[in-house]
Scaffold this motif. Sequence first.
Motif, mmCIF file in Angstrom:
data_model
loop_
_atom_site.group_PDB
_atom_site.id
_atom_site.type_symbol
_atom_site.label_atom_id
_atom_site.label_comp_id
_atom_site.label_asym_id
_atom_site.label_seq_id
_atom_site.Cartn_x
_atom_site.Cartn_y
_atom_site.Cartn_z
ATOM 1 N N PRO A 182 0.851 -1.203 0.000
ATOM 2 C CA PRO A 182 0.000 0.000 0.000
ATOM 3 C C PRO A 182 0.881 1.246 0.000
ATOM 4 C CG PRO A 182 0.033 -1.019 2.171
ATOM 5 C CD PRO A 182 0.769 -1.957 1.250
ATOM 6 N N LYS A 183 0.453 2.275 -0.749
ATOM 7 C CA LYS A 183 1.336 3.433 -0.944
ATOM 8 C C LYS A 183 0.601 4.766 -0.800
ATOM 9 C CE LYS A 183 4.006 0.829 -4.328
ATOM 10 N NZ LYS A 183 3.043 -0.306 -4.422
ATOM 11 N N THR A 184 1.374 5.746 -0.369
ATOM 12 C CA THR A 184 0.946 7.140 -0.473
ATOM 13 C C THR A 184 1.716 7.749 -1.634
ATOM 14 O OG1 THR A 184 2.751 8.062 0.827
ATOM 15 C CG2 THR A 184 0.786 7.349 2.039
ATOM 16 N N GLU A 185 1.245 8.881 -2.083
ATOM 17 C CA GLU A 185 2.028 9.673 -3.036
ATOM 18 C C GLU A 185 1.820 11.133 -2.670
ATOM 19 O OE1 GLU A 185 3.237 9.963 -7.591
ATOM 20 O OE2 GLU A 185 1.194 9.269 -7.303
ATOM 21 N N LEU A 186 2.894 11.817 -2.296
ATOM 22 C CA LEU A 186 2.782 13.197 -1.824
ATOM 23 C C LEU A 186 3.198 14.216 -2.866
ATOM 24 C CD1 LEU A 186 4.189 12.844 1.802
ATOM 25 C CD2 LEU A 186 1.865 12.461 0.954
ATOM 26 N N HIS A 187 3.897 13.766 -3.889
ATOM 27 C CA HIS A 187 4.498 14.708 -4.831
ATOM 28 C C HIS A 187 4.095 14.350 -6.253
ATOM 29 C CE1 HIS A 187 8.599 16.426 -6.439
ATOM 30 N NE2 HIS A 187 7.574 16.837 -7.147
ATOM 31 N N CYS A 188 2.920 14.856 -6.661
ATOM 32 C CA CYS A 188 2.563 14.708 -8.071
ATOM 33 C C CYS A 188 1.809 15.952 -8.515
ATOM 34 C CB CYS A 188 1.765 13.438 -8.320
ATOM 35 S SG CYS A 188 0.113 13.436 -7.687
ATOM 36 N N HIS A 189 2.110 16.382 -9.716
ATOM 37 C CA HIS A 189 1.489 17.568 -10.292
ATOM 38 C C HIS A 189 0.224 17.124 -11.030
ATOM 39 C CE1 HIS A 189 5.005 19.972 -9.215
ATOM 40 N NE2 HIS A 189 5.642 18.819 -9.390
ATOM 41 N N PHE A 190 -0.876 17.798 -10.739
ATOM 42 C CA PHE A 190 -2.180 17.312 -11.179
ATOM 43 C C PHE A 190 -2.228 16.947 -12.668
ATOM 44 C CE2 PHE A 190 -6.429 18.048 -12.929
ATOM 45 C CZ PHE A 190 -7.104 17.052 -12.252
ATOM 46 N N ALA A 191 -1.767 17.844 -13.533
ATOM 47 C CA ALA A 191 -1.886 17.585 -14.983
ATOM 48 C C ALA A 191 -1.105 16.335 -15.383
ATOM 49 C CB ALA A 191 -1.389 18.797 -15.775
ATOM 50 N N SER A 192 -0.079 15.999 -14.613
ATOM 51 C CA SER A 192 0.772 14.850 -14.942
ATOM 52 C C SER A 192 0.158 13.518 -14.529
ATOM 53 C CB SER A 192 2.126 15.005 -14.265
ATOM 54 O OG SER A 192 2.680 16.269 -14.533
ATOM 55 N N THR A 193 -0.998 13.561 -13.838
ATOM 56 C CA THR A 193 -1.665 12.308 -13.487
ATOM 57 C C THR A 193 -2.597 11.855 -14.621
ATOM 58 O OG1 THR A 193 -3.581 13.354 -12.385
ATOM 59 C CG2 THR A 193 -1.641 12.934 -11.021
ATOM 60 N N MET A 194 -2.663 12.657 -15.681
ATOM 61 C CA MET A 194 -3.445 12.307 -16.870
ATOM 62 C C MET A 194 -2.755 11.139 -17.595
ATOM 63 S SD MET A 194 -4.507 15.289 -19.642
ATOM 64 C CE MET A 194 -3.186 16.293 -19.043
ATOM 65 N N SER A 195 -3.546 10.305 -18.265
ATOM 66 C CA SER A 195 -2.913 9.276 -19.098
ATOM 67 C C SER A 195 -2.549 9.898 -20.443
ATOM 68 C CB SER A 195 -3.862 8.099 -19.322
ATOM 69 O OG SER A 195 -4.957 8.511 -20.118
ATOM 70 N N GLU A 226 -12.711 22.532 -19.486
ATOM 71 C CA GLU A 226 -14.053 22.474 -18.908
ATOM 72 C C GLU A 226 -14.003 21.717 -17.580
ATOM 73 O OE1 GLU A 226 -16.245 20.565 -21.998
ATOM 74 O OE2 GLU A 226 -16.151 22.337 -23.297
ATOM 75 N N PRO A 227 -14.987 21.991 -16.672
ATOM 76 C CA PRO A 227 -15.008 21.281 -15.394
ATOM 77 C C PRO A 227 -14.917 19.763 -15.579
ATOM 78 C CG PRO A 227 -16.679 22.992 -15.396
ATOM 79 C CD PRO A 227 -16.078 22.986 -16.772
ATOM 80 N N SER A 228 -15.588 19.255 -16.636
ATOM 81 C CA SER A 228 -15.588 17.793 -16.833
ATOM 82 C C SER A 228 -14.185 17.277 -17.156
ATOM 83 C CB SER A 228 -16.571 17.414 -17.943
ATOM 84 O OG SER A 228 -16.189 18.036 -19.154
ATOM 85 N N ASP A 229 -13.314 18.105 -17.782
ATOM 86 C CA ASP A 229 -11.939 17.670 -18.066
ATOM 87 C C ASP A 229 -11.179 17.462 -16.746
ATOM 88 O OD1 ASP A 229 -12.570 18.168 -20.736
ATOM 89 O OD2 ASP A 229 -11.681 20.184 -20.696
ATOM 90 N N PHE A 230 -11.296 18.446 -15.855
ATOM 91 C CA PHE A 230 -10.591 18.356 -14.573
ATOM 92 C C PHE A 230 -11.082 17.150 -13.762
ATOM 93 C CE2 PHE A 230 -10.139 22.864 -15.660
ATOM 94 C CZ PHE A 230 -8.792 23.089 -15.401
ATOM 95 N N GLU A 231 -12.420 17.001 -13.739
ATOM 96 C CA GLU A 231 -13.003 15.895 -12.968
ATOM 97 C C GLU A 231 -12.565 14.542 -13.491
ATOM 98 O OE1 GLU A 231 -17.410 17.362 -11.984
ATOM 99 O OE2 GLU A 231 -16.964 15.295 -11.404
ATOM 100 N N ARG A 232 -12.513 14.435 -14.813
ATOM 101 C CA ARG A 232 -12.157 13.155 -15.422
ATOM 102 C C ARG A 232 -10.692 12.817 -15.168
ATOM 103 N NH1 ARG A 232 -12.593 12.064 -21.834
ATOM 104 N NH2 ARG A 232 -11.832 9.917 -21.808
ATOM 105 N N VAL A 233 -9.816 13.802 -15.323
ATOM 106 C CA VAL A 233 -8.388 13.555 -15.044
ATOM 107 C C VAL A 233 -8.219 13.125 -13.587
ATOM 108 C CG1 VAL A 233 -6.122 14.660 -14.822
ATOM 109 C CG2 VAL A 233 -7.521 15.074 -16.866
ATOM 110 N N ALA A 234 -8.933 13.825 -12.676
ATOM 111 C CA ALA A 234 -8.824 13.514 -11.250
ATOM 112 C C ALA A 234 -9.264 12.074 -10.972
ATOM 113 C CB ALA A 234 -9.681 14.491 -10.444
#
Length: 351
Positions: free
Chosen positions: A12-25, A70-78
Amino acid sequence: MISYVDYLRLLPKTELHCHFASTMSAELFIELAAKYGVELPTTDPEELFDFADLVDFLVAFRYAHDVLREPSDFERVAYDGVAAAVAEGNLRYREYYVNPQYFADRGLSYPDVIDPIIAGLARAERDFGVGFRVVVAINRRAGAAEAVSLVREMIAHPRPEVVGLGQDDLTPENTEDPGRFVEAYALAREHGFLLTAHVGETDHAIPDAVRVAIEELGCDRLDHGYRIVDDPAIVELARERGIGFAATPLSTTICSGWQIDAAHRIRRMIDAGLAVNVSTDDAMFFRTDIGREYTDGLRLMGVSADEAKQISLNGIDASFCDDEQKARLRAEFRAAFAALDAVLEPVTESA
Ligand SMILES: [Zn+2]
């Protein structure tokens, strides 16, 4: 029985250092770029992320923000980002660096960016049990005055999920220069936000930047910090203050050209008794994921099962969530460790 690679992936892992846009596939990035007519140098995910160094990567990092509108882009990436990280490396808790200023020239306000991100992450928390917090990130390229206005936005739009101040990018001179942002950090501290900073990342950085982030910015934890091993006095200072380091092993092979082996600075930080935890930083761009940081990062540095478990727990200690959530995570992690220890095949030396 399971192999050491599977053991590390399932830990099991935590992740403390990631930039939001970089969590996109990469696939979603290419899809959103097509949706908005953002021209990419190539639409081949294999070639899209070939970088010469940190500065070269940062150019791509900036244009990744153009596809979130759009809000849906942010929500989907998240949401999708959490689903992927659970599958790839048993993510249980994550903190995201977000800078709403990247979207200001398209007319998006601070809440326009922060709120759909929180909505997507909250939905993922309900579905996958992965907790989260948001850390607003200063864009060092934009300068000290912009950093202060960003903190004023945090104060003007309080959200219980937004708990800290951090950073991304580099200064216009491609330096770290943490001292430049003293005023923004002091203001954030005064309003109860916890603090972190990117320092000592590459061969171009200086160890003293780590000291400045601890002593002058008053950081509670740090991102990277690798150059600290080049100055024993700063190692001592960080140990005394109990500073946690959110290290990102695979990014160092791209941004600094460092080899992953037993002489790596992250390995030396662990040996020096520093509280290292592990993250991806920019998973899409560096073609990594939180599982790989353990299997292809820590393992090749010669990190043992006991050390890997400690690194995983260090992420809980250094996180910006409340004590109750930390206690819950520790109990959950310890139970998972016991189950994994029971099935780990005896030969664990794999470095
Ligand atoms: Zn970073």
